[in-house]
Scaffold this motif. Structure first.
Motif, mmCIF file in Angstrom:
data_model
loop_
_atom_site.group_PDB
_atom_site.id
_atom_site.type_symbol
_atom_site.label_atom_id
_atom_site.label_comp_id
_atom_site.label_asym_id
_atom_site.label_seq_id
_atom_site.Cartn_x
_atom_site.Cartn_y
_atom_site.Cartn_z
ATOM 1 N N SER A 1 13.243 9.936 -5.903
ATOM 2 C CA SER A 1 11.793 9.773 -5.814
ATOM 3 C C SER A 1 11.403 9.166 -4.484
ATOM 4 O O SER A 1 12.197 8.616 -3.744
ATOM 5 N N GLY A 2 10.165 9.265 -4.176
ATOM 6 C CA GLY A 2 9.663 8.710 -2.930
ATOM 7 C C GLY A 2 8.250 9.187 -2.736
ATOM 8 O O GLY A 2 7.610 9.656 -3.674
ATOM 9 N N ILE B 1 11.295 5.056 -9.787
ATOM 10 C CA ILE B 1 10.071 5.432 -9.083
ATOM 11 C C ILE B 1 9.671 4.271 -8.192
ATOM 12 O O ILE B 1 9.630 3.114 -8.633
ATOM 13 N N ASN B 2 9.370 4.590 -6.944
ATOM 14 C CA ASN B 2 9.089 3.518 -5.993
ATOM 15 C C ASN B 2 7.654 3.030 -6.053
ATOM 16 O O ASN B 2 6.931 3.053 -5.065
ATOM 17 N N GLY B 3 7.223 2.581 -7.215
ATOM 18 C CA GLY B 3 5.868 2.062 -7.340
ATOM 19 C C GLY B 3 5.837 0.561 -7.178
ATOM 20 O O GLY B 3 6.811 -0.059 -6.758
ATOM 21 N N SER C 1 0.828 -1.214 0.000
ATOM 22 C CA SER C 1 0.000 0.000 0.000
ATOM 23 C C SER C 1 0.857 1.257 0.000
ATOM 24 O O SER C 1 0.434 2.296 -0.502
ATOM 25 N N ALA C 2 2.097 1.146 0.503
ATOM 26 C CA ALA C 2 2.981 2.309 0.435
ATOM 27 C C ALA C 2 3.322 2.645 -1.018
ATOM 28 O O ALA C 2 3.523 3.792 -1.377
ATOM 29 N N ARG C 3 3.379 1.628 -1.856
ATOM 30 C CA ARG C 3 3.815 1.825 -3.239
ATOM 31 C C ARG C 3 2.663 1.944 -4.225
ATOM 32 O O ARG C 3 2.824 2.460 -5.324
ATOM 33 N N PHE C 4 1.538 1.367 -3.816
ATOM 34 C CA PHE C 4 0.401 1.232 -4.717
ATOM 35 C C PHE C 4 -0.018 2.574 -5.320
ATOM 36 O O PHE C 4 -0.195 2.697 -6.526
ATOM 37 N N TRP C 5 -0.161 3.583 -4.476
ATOM 38 C CA TRP C 5 -0.709 4.855 -4.956
ATOM 39 C C TRP C 5 0.233 5.588 -5.894
ATOM 40 O O TRP C 5 -0.199 6.351 -6.748
ATOM 41 N N ILE C 6 1.535 5.312 -5.730
ATOM 42 C CA ILE C 6 2.476 5.923 -6.676
ATOM 43 C C ILE C 6 2.214 5.395 -8.082
ATOM 44 O O ILE C 6 2.148 6.149 -9.059
ATOM 45 N N THR C 7 2.021 4.079 -8.177
ATOM 46 C CA THR C 7 1.738 3.482 -9.480
ATOM 47 C C THR C 7 0.397 3.963 -10.026
ATOM 48 O O THR C 7 0.257 4.251 -11.215
ATOM 49 N N VAL C 8 -0.596 4.051 -9.124
ATOM 50 C CA VAL C 8 -1.908 4.530 -9.561
ATOM 51 C C VAL C 8 -1.789 5.949 -10.113
ATOM 52 O O VAL C 8 -2.318 6.266 -11.188
ATOM 53 N N GLU C 9 -1.042 6.775 -9.398
ATOM 54 C CA GLU C 9 -0.863 8.153 -9.835
ATOM 55 C C GLU C 9 -0.213 8.202 -11.225
ATOM 56 O O GLU C 9 -0.701 8.865 -12.141
ATOM 57 N N LEU C 10 0.859 7.442 -11.355
ATOM 58 C CA LEU C 10 1.558 7.385 -12.637
ATOM 59 C C LEU C 10 0.621 6.914 -13.748
ATOM 60 O O LEU C 10 0.575 7.487 -14.841
ATOM 61 N N SER C 11 -0.173 5.888 -13.448
ATOM 62 C CA SER C 11 -1.082 5.336 -14.459
ATOM 63 C C SER C 11 -2.164 6.340 -14.828
ATOM 64 O O SER C 11 -2.540 6.452 -15.997
ATOM 65 N N ILE C 12 -2.671 7.062 -13.833
ATOM 66 C CA ILE C 12 -3.717 8.051 -14.122
ATOM 67 C C ILE C 12 -3.163 9.143 -15.031
ATOM 68 O O ILE C 12 -3.765 9.473 -16.053
#
Ligand SMILES: Nc1ncnc2c1ncn2[C@@H]1O[C@H](COP(=O)(O)OP(=O)(O)O)[C@@H](O)[C@H]1O
Ligand code: SF4
Ligand SMILES: [Mg+2]
Lengths: 344, 321
Positions: free
Chosen positions: B179-180, B270-272, B92-103
């Motif tokens: 990144s972080g 990127i820490n996704g 969950s720490a990484r999940f939102w970074i990937t979601v953000e990138l994907s959005i």
């Protein structure tokens, strides 16, 4: 004795060409006819004879690869071909409307019936959405659609083919046009629905006092609805006359052939004699009379020299050597079982 | 419609079970003894035995799977072998970074793809159309990692081709910092371009072909016959119909970004989720690998479900024609 009718539309020597891979195709080549005010004129001919292209040329709705090469289209004296795009848009759907052969696919599937009728009203009458919706309901009522308040909110897929064609008619007539072009409006419908739609168009024409261009391949439809007829063959008008003359005293061999292949009960038919041969390909038009390869009485001259559309008598035009001074064939011919004397 | 949704929901259950079995078997698909592999070279027999005990590897496979699935349903995917923290926390720490990138990547590809596709269709067979389609072909055939490396060379390292100088403002926009969490959007610029380019190309091609098909329809001729202006014919009558199949592609693309950002995240540090997965594989941290693969798969299945339902909904009027 004949009173001079005012012509709302005059098509003179229209020529429409398409750029195709096989070269330029003349889909319409020398089409002339007039539409008297308040009357119905039929354009009749076999499939591929250029009826639809003629009507699309009038509204300047040709596909990108098509264009009008020559001729004029006078609407109330003004040449439509000379108008700007904007001026032309103001005429479409407002003064000249069109309905099509395919009611199933001619309405936009993602808008309601009411939205689509309203759109025409809003464009041309500059009225509010609410007012347009109210008038759309009235239009649906006018074309005989039951519970119009409910129907305006429906999407095309919720309606039958006959209903959709009524919607198309409502949409076409919303702005009270002076001319309605109906391109085979009943061809895709069941026989019983066909009769209803024709009846509706006839009835509305009388009530709204508009002119109708009825395009059809069916002489039965012509007999039922038209005042005047232009018979088209291979991109040309070959005969133009009033409907009574056409049925009582057809002159062009092609018209005779068409009539003869139509079962009739008002005259004795010895037997049905079909027109032999096939419609010529637009890529390979005969150099002389386009009907010559199929004409039972074609002469040498017919095969080499193209006949012009000539006026004979009152309000009648024929494209055939048989009716000219230059006719080099027999003075008595038999056409589809009918004897006739031609001048020579 | 409700029936359709329920049916589709029920259909996802066997898919999810299949996915969980697959993810679970990851552990057994690698050659050798999982505990030994995880413990790493030079680990003592005692360490390995402890690890085996801790992970329950001595039990029969079906018992292990039963334990895996019952805790997974409760949101417990075990602990990382390396950090000892719960897998769920790591993810969950990484999940939102990937979601953000994907959005962002989706927004970029939709924006560019739609405009390019519409322009191409409206001007089809002109030079503009040909130009756009050639660019789209490039965008489609460029491997992500290659594009990413080129972008880094050009913009992050400032080695523009032909010895061009990079203006300061541009450098300011695309410069990368470590990144972080709470990465500023600036660090997202290059990765988003890297990820979104292929998507934009797909959407452009899809929009173009869909528009061309719709423009040939009878109802477009009807609209013109009504006196509708060419602009409105395109935007009101054609586009709304043409977008229906494009929506599907957009949805699938978003799903693909979520799962497929691995390379991009690695290149741009990127820490996704993608980076997490790669690191976990490198460190042989199987619980984390299982967890990320499971989460990505579930998201992919759900996105697909949503896409199907929305397509069905949008297509309802056309379908029955
Ligand atoms: N888009 C087009 N491109 C090339 N040729 C066309 C096109 N549309 C029509 N034509 C040609 O015009 C001829 C007449 O077509 P049309 O007017 O539709 O006939 P119909 O009398 O059946 O309505 C066809 O035979 C075809 O060869
Ligand atoms: S011109 Fe000749 S070939 Fe043509 S229709 Fe008349 S008689 Fe027949
Ligand atoms: Mg036609």
């Amino acid at each position: 004795m004949t009173q001079q009718l005012e012509n709302i539309l005059e098509v003179n020597n229209l020529q429409t060409v398409f750029a195709t891979e096989g070269g330029e195709v003349r889909a319409v080549d020398g089409v002339s006819f007039v539409v008297p005010k308040g009357k119905t004129i039929g354009i009749v001919g076999e499939s591929g004879s250029g009826k639809s292209i003629t009507s699309l040329s009038i509204l300047r709705l040709l596909a990108k690869n098509g264009k009008v090469n020559d001729g004029e289209i006078l609407f109330k004296g003004k040449d439509l071909l000379k108008l700007t795009d904007k001026q032309m848009r103001d005429i479409r759907g407002n003064q000249i409307s069109m309905i099509f052969q395919e009611p199933m696919t001619s309405l936009n599937p993602v808008y309601t019936v009411g939205q689509q009728i309203s759109e025409t009203l809003i464009i041309h009458k500059k009225i509010s959405k609410q007012e347009a919706m109210k008038q759309s309901v009235d239009m649906l009522k006018l074309v005989g659609i039951p519970s119009p308040e409910k129907r305006v909110k429906q999407y095309p897929h919720e309606l039958s083919g006959g209903m959709r064609q009524r919607v198309m008619i409502a949409m076409a007539l919303a702005c009270d046009p002076e001319i309605l072009i109906a391109d085979e409006p009943t061809t895709a419908l069941d026989v019983t629905i066909q009769a209803q739609i024709l009846e509706l168009i006839r009835d509305l024409q009388n009530r709204l006092d508009m002119s109708v261009i009825m395009i059809t391949h069916d002489l039965g439809v012509v007999a039922e609805t038209c005042d005047y007829v232009a018979v088209m063959y291979a991109g040309q008008v070959v005969e133009y006359s009033d409907v009574r003359t056409l049925f009582k005293n057809p002159k062009h061999p092609y018209t005779l052939g068409l009539l003869n292949s139509l079962p009739r009960h008002d005259v004795d038919q010895e037997k049905l004699i079909p027109i032999k041969g096939m419609v010529p390909s637009p890529h390979d038009m005969p150099v002389g009379c386009r009907f010559a390869p199929r004409c039972p009485v074609a002469t040498q001259a017919c095969h080499t020299k193209p006949p012009m559309l000539e006026s004979i008598g009152n309000n009648e035009q024929i494209r055939c050597w048989m009716y000219s001074e230059e006719w080099d064939g027999d003075s008595e011919v038999t056409l589809y079982g009918e004897k006739r004397t031609v001048k020579g | 419609m409700t029936k359709y949704i329920i049916r589709r929901l029920l259909q996802t259950i066997p898919v999810l079970i299949g996915v969980s079995i697959l993810v679970f078997s990851l552990m057994f698909l690698i050659p050798g003894d999982p505990a030994r592999v995880m413990a790493g070279e030079g680990a003592s027999e005692q360490t390995i035995e402890n690890l085996r005990e801790k992970l329950g590897l001595n039990d029969p496979a079906y018992v292990q799977y039963g334990r895996f699935i019952t805790s997974a349903v409760k949101g417990d995917l075990g602990n990382s072998v390396r950090s000892g923290r719960p897998v769920m926390d790591e993810i969950s720490a990484r999940f939102w970074i990937t979601v953000e990138l994907s959005i962002y990547a989706t927004i970029l590809s939709v924006f560019i793809g739609l405009i390019a596709g519409i322009v191409s269709a409206v001007r089809h067979y002109t030079l503009t159309d040909i130009f756009i389609m050639i660019i789209a072909l490039f965008g489609l055939s460029m491997p992500n990692f290659w594009l990413g490396l080129v972008l880094i060379q050009w913009f992050a390292l400032g080695n523009l081709p032909f010895g061009m100088d990079m203006p300061a403002w541009l450098f300011d926009i695309v410069q990368m910092r470590p990144s972080g969490w709470g990465e500023s959007w600036r660090q997202m610029v290059l990765p988003v371009i890297t990820l979104g380019t292929g998507g934009a190309a797909i959407i452009a091609r899809m929009t173009r072909s869909s528009m061309l098909e719709v423009i040939g329809q009878d109802y477009i001729r009807t609209a013109r016959a009504k006196g509708v202006s060419e602009r409105l014919v395109i935007y009101r009558h054609a586009l709304k119909n043409a977008l229906i199949p494009v929506v599907t592609v957009i949805g699938l693309e978003f799903g693909g970004f979520l799962g497929g950002a691995v390379l991009t995240e690695t290149i741009f540090a990127i820490n996704g989720m993608g980076r997490l997965t790669i690191d976990a594989i490198r460190q042989r941290d199987f619980p984390i690998v299982q967890g990320t693969v499971l989460v990505i798969s579930i998201i992919f299945v759900l996105v697909n479900l949503l896409v199907d339902i929305s397509y069905k909904f949008l297509n309802k009027r056309i379908d029955l024609n």
